[in-house]
Design an enzyme around this catalytic site. Structure first.
Site, PDB file in Angstrom:
ATOM      1  N   GLU A  83      17.946  -3.596  -6.280  1.00  0.00           N
ATOM      2  CA  GLU A  83      17.601  -5.175  -5.835  1.00  0.00           C
ATOM      3  C   GLU A  83      16.196  -5.219  -5.605  1.00  0.00           C
ATOM      4  OE1 GLU A  83      20.565  -5.690  -2.867  1.00  0.00           O
ATOM      5  OE2 GLU A  83      19.164  -5.147  -1.486  1.00  0.00           O
ATOM      6  N   CYS A  97       9.550  -8.125  -2.992  1.00  0.00           N
ATOM      7  CA  CYS A  97      10.140  -7.037  -2.146  1.00  0.00           C
ATOM      8  C   CYS A  97      10.818  -6.033  -3.069  1.00  0.00           C
ATOM      9  CB  CYS A  97      11.025  -7.858  -1.135  1.00  0.00           C
ATOM     10  SG  CYS A  97      11.842  -6.437  -0.159  1.00  0.00           S
ATOM     11  N   CYS A 104      20.366   4.565  -0.071  1.00  0.00           N
ATOM     12  CA  CYS A 104      19.325   5.315   0.635  1.00  0.00           C
ATOM     13  C   CYS A 104      19.927   6.285   1.530  1.00  0.00           C
ATOM     14  CB  CYS A 104      18.719   4.220   1.652  1.00  0.00           C
ATOM     15  SG  CYS A 104      17.211   4.798   2.657  1.00  0.00           S
ATOM     16  N   CYS A 108      20.383   4.253   8.531  1.00  0.00           N
ATOM     17  CA  CYS A 108      20.148   3.625   9.591  1.00  0.00           C
ATOM     18  C   CYS A 108      21.184   2.500   9.879  1.00  0.00           C
ATOM     19  CB  CYS A 108      18.804   2.568   9.490  1.00  0.00           C
ATOM     20  SG  CYS A 108      17.171   3.569   9.334  1.00  0.00           S
ATOM     21  N   CYS A 111      21.440  -1.245   8.955  1.00  0.00           N
ATOM     22  CA  CYS A 111      20.900  -1.618   7.345  1.00  0.00           C
ATOM     23  C   CYS A 111      22.062  -1.507   6.189  1.00  0.00           C
ATOM     24  CB  CYS A 111      19.907  -0.859   7.201  1.00  0.00           C
ATOM     25  SG  CYS A 111      19.415  -1.166   5.486  1.00  0.00           S
ATOM     26  N   GLY A 149      15.909   1.869   0.142  1.00  0.00           N
ATOM     27  CA  GLY A 149      15.406   3.016   0.018  1.00  0.00           C
ATOM     28  C   GLY A 149      14.307   3.218   1.119  1.00  0.00           C
ATOM     29  N   GLU A 150      13.880   4.551   0.975  1.00  0.00           N
ATOM     30  CA  GLU A 150      12.614   4.797   1.748  1.00  0.00           C
ATOM     31  C   GLU A 150      11.554   5.378   0.798  1.00  0.00           C
ATOM     32  OE1 GLU A 150      11.507   4.961   4.698  1.00  0.00           O
ATOM     33  OE2 GLU A 150       9.671   6.271   4.073  1.00  0.00           O
ATOM     34  N   SER A 201       8.529   0.825  10.576  1.00  0.00           N
ATOM     35  CA  SER A 201       9.853   0.362  11.001  1.00  0.00           C
ATOM     36  C   SER A 201      10.242   0.922  12.415  1.00  0.00           C
ATOM     37  CB  SER A 201      11.117   0.537  10.093  1.00  0.00           C
ATOM     38  OG  SER A 201      10.951  -0.212   9.078  1.00  0.00           O
ATOM     39  N   CYS A 320      17.766  -6.394   3.023  1.00  0.00           N
ATOM     40  CA  CYS A 320      17.640  -5.031   2.485  1.00  0.00           C
ATOM     41  C   CYS A 320      19.069  -4.690   2.157  1.00  0.00           C
ATOM     42  CB  CYS A 320      17.043  -4.153   3.864  1.00  0.00           C
ATOM     43  SG  CYS A 320      17.145  -2.564   3.106  1.00  0.00           S
TER      44      CYS A 320
HETATM   45  N1  SAH Z   1      12.942   2.324   4.451  1.00  0.00           N
HETATM   46  C1  SAH Z   1      12.004   1.386   4.657  1.00  0.00           C
HETATM   47  C2  SAH Z   1      11.948   0.413   3.683  1.00  0.00           C
HETATM   48  C3  SAH Z   1      13.135  -0.619   3.542  1.00  0.00           C
HETATM   49  S1  SAH Z   1      13.925  -1.514   4.693  1.00  0.00           S
HETATM   50  C4  SAH Z   1      11.790   0.958   6.094  1.00  0.00           C
HETATM   51  O1  SAH Z   1      12.925   1.215   6.548  1.00  0.00           O
HETATM   52  O2  SAH Z   1      10.837   0.552   6.413  1.00  0.00           O
HETATM   53  C5  SAH Z   1      12.644  -2.791   4.848  1.00  0.00           C
HETATM   54  C6  SAH Z   1      12.842  -3.339   6.379  1.00  0.00           C
HETATM   55  O3  SAH Z   1      14.080  -4.032   6.694  1.00  0.00           O
HETATM   56  C7  SAH Z   1      12.828  -2.429   7.455  1.00  0.00           C
HETATM   57  O4  SAH Z   1      12.240  -2.696   8.631  1.00  0.00           O
HETATM   58  C8  SAH Z   1      14.524  -2.754   7.913  1.00  0.00           C
HETATM   59  O5  SAH Z   1      14.708  -2.035   9.216  1.00  0.00           O
HETATM   60  C9  SAH Z   1      14.574  -3.970   7.827  1.00  0.00           C
HETATM   61  N2  SAH Z   1      16.176  -4.410   7.684  1.00  0.00           N
HETATM   62  C10 SAH Z   1      17.220  -3.766   7.286  1.00  0.00           C
HETATM   63  N3  SAH Z   1      18.250  -4.329   7.329  1.00  0.00           N
HETATM   64  C11 SAH Z   1      17.907  -5.662   7.707  1.00  0.00           C
HETATM   65  C12 SAH Z   1      18.478  -6.743   8.188  1.00  0.00           C
HETATM   66  N4  SAH Z   1      19.899  -6.870   7.921  1.00  0.00           N
HETATM   67  N5  SAH Z   1      17.685  -7.877   8.502  1.00  0.00           N
HETATM   68  C13 SAH Z   1      16.656  -7.830   8.540  1.00  0.00           C
HETATM   69  N6  SAH Z   1      15.963  -6.801   8.479  1.00  0.00           N
HETATM   70  C14 SAH Z   1      16.329  -5.625   7.888  1.00  0.00           C
END
Ligand code: SAH
Length: 331
Positions: A83, A97, A104, A108, A111, A149-150, A201, A320
């Site tokens: 996505e 984005c 992933c 976390c 997420c 993803g990371e 993050s 995300c």
């Molecule tokens: N893996 C990378 C990039 C993807 S996530 C990372 O973690 O940075 C991008 C951002 O979206 C991260 O800061 C993550 O913690 C945040 N995120 C994940 N789920 C979310 C949610 N439900 N609401 C708001 N931000 C969220």
């Protein structure tokens, strides 16, 4: 567009190599078909149309928010969900984005992507095709790698895409790679990456809490990650963005704000972005606005630069992994 296949196809058709460059230029300016590429011989345009899909991704669903945010769910050729989101801001910013992986592996707890089965790393073309999809709709000028993803687990492809984004209209200084704190990736980007921006993050100011919500913290402890970010700041001369999700009753108290300030001070190497949580079926609730404001004021009083992120696309599950997780879990 699979640029490698394109090159092979051109060679197979006995075409000079500059033809590949011509096609790329058209794609980067938003072309959606070979037929539009009027500096290619018309016979060649027909042959390419027959032999090569214009994108490595098929659009499976798309949604548009009342605030102008647009989200697309794609499928790869082997049926992996991917996505990407286009955010439109009033000041003219058009920010993409992008996803770097389908699913992933990093679980976390807050997420949506972390709850899906991990698929695989996306190829350079699959990442680029997310950007080209939106470029066909309108000109774009910012990119964040904050989709599924990371990015630093797929760094070769992510960096290759970063190098191509300027042709699409997105300068490296307008590109941000966001990481959970994948230490070897941060080190590599500090030493050899393009002039993009770095976001960490963080989400918690101590190892106990951070490991609880981000299991990757056991692998790369927070202090080492923060030290690597300071190194980035000094080598790259750019502040590191700290992403901090505001999770109700978890990491949002005044005491924790002070702990965060202790971690990030004395040197001001960071800019904290407080993120209102987008509820995504993981059991967490977002902190109330007043709590977010109090947290921010505490940081500012301590001398830490802090802002609250504007929430976009809430009505279309734009956080995300939300759309793909829904699709994968049967709606
Ligand atoms: N893996 C990378 C990039 C993807 S996530 C990372 O973690 O940075 C991008 C951002 O979206 C991260 O800061 C993550 O913690 C945040 N995120 C994940 N789920 C979310 C949610 N439900 N609401 C708001 N931000 C969220």
């Amino acid at each position: 567009m699979d640029l490698e296949s394109l090159e092979e196809t051109m060679a197979g058709l006995g075409q000079p190599s500059y033809r590949t460059g011509q096609v790329w230029e058209w794609l980067a300016r938003g072309a959606g078909s070979f037929e539009e590429m009027t500096n290619l011989p018309s016979g060649l345009r027909g042959e390419l149309t027959e032999k090569l899909p214009i994108s490595t991704l098929a659009v499976d669903a798309s949604a548009k928010s009342v605030d102008g945010t647009e989200k697309a769910l794609f499928m790869t050729a082997d049926n992996r969900p991917v996505e990407a989101v286009l955010m439109r801001y009033r000041d003219g910013r058009r920010s993409l984005c992008l996803s770097s992986q389908s699913g992933c592996p990093l679980t976390c707890t807050f997420c949506a992507t972390g709850t899906m089965k991990f698929g695989r790393n996306l190829t350079e073309s699959e990442i680029l095709d997310q950007a080209l999809h939106f470029r066909r709709i309108e000109p774009v000028n910012h990119t964040v790698f904050m989709g599924m993803g990371e990015p630093m687990m797929n760094l070769d492809n992510v960096l290759a895409v970063c190098e191509r984004l300027p042709a699409i209209g997105i300068a490296n200084s307008h590109t941000t790679v966001s990481t959970v704190g994948w230490l070897p990736g941060i080190v590599r980007m500090t030493n050899e990456g393009p002039a993009v921006r770095l976001a960490l993050s963080l989400h918690a100011p101590n190892d106990r809490l951070r490991s609880e919500i981000m299991p990757v913290n056991d692998r790369y402890p927070m202090e080492e990650v923060v030290a690597a970010c300071r190194e980035w700041r000094h080598t790259r001369k750019r502040k590191v963005f700290i992403e901090y999700l505001m999770l109700d009753g978890v990491n949002d108290s005044v005491e924790i704000a002070h702990e965060l300030a202790d971690l990030l001070l004395p040197k001001n190497d960071f800019k904290v972005n407080l993120i209102p949580y987008n509820p995504s079926g993981t059991g967490y609730q977002g902190s109330p606005r007043a709590v977010i404001d109090r947290f921010r004021e505490t940081l500012i009083t301590r001398g830490v630069h802090a802002t609250v992120r504007l929430t976009r696309g809430r009505d279309i599950d734009a956080a995300c992994g939300q759309l793909a997780a829904k699709a994968a879990n049967g709606g």
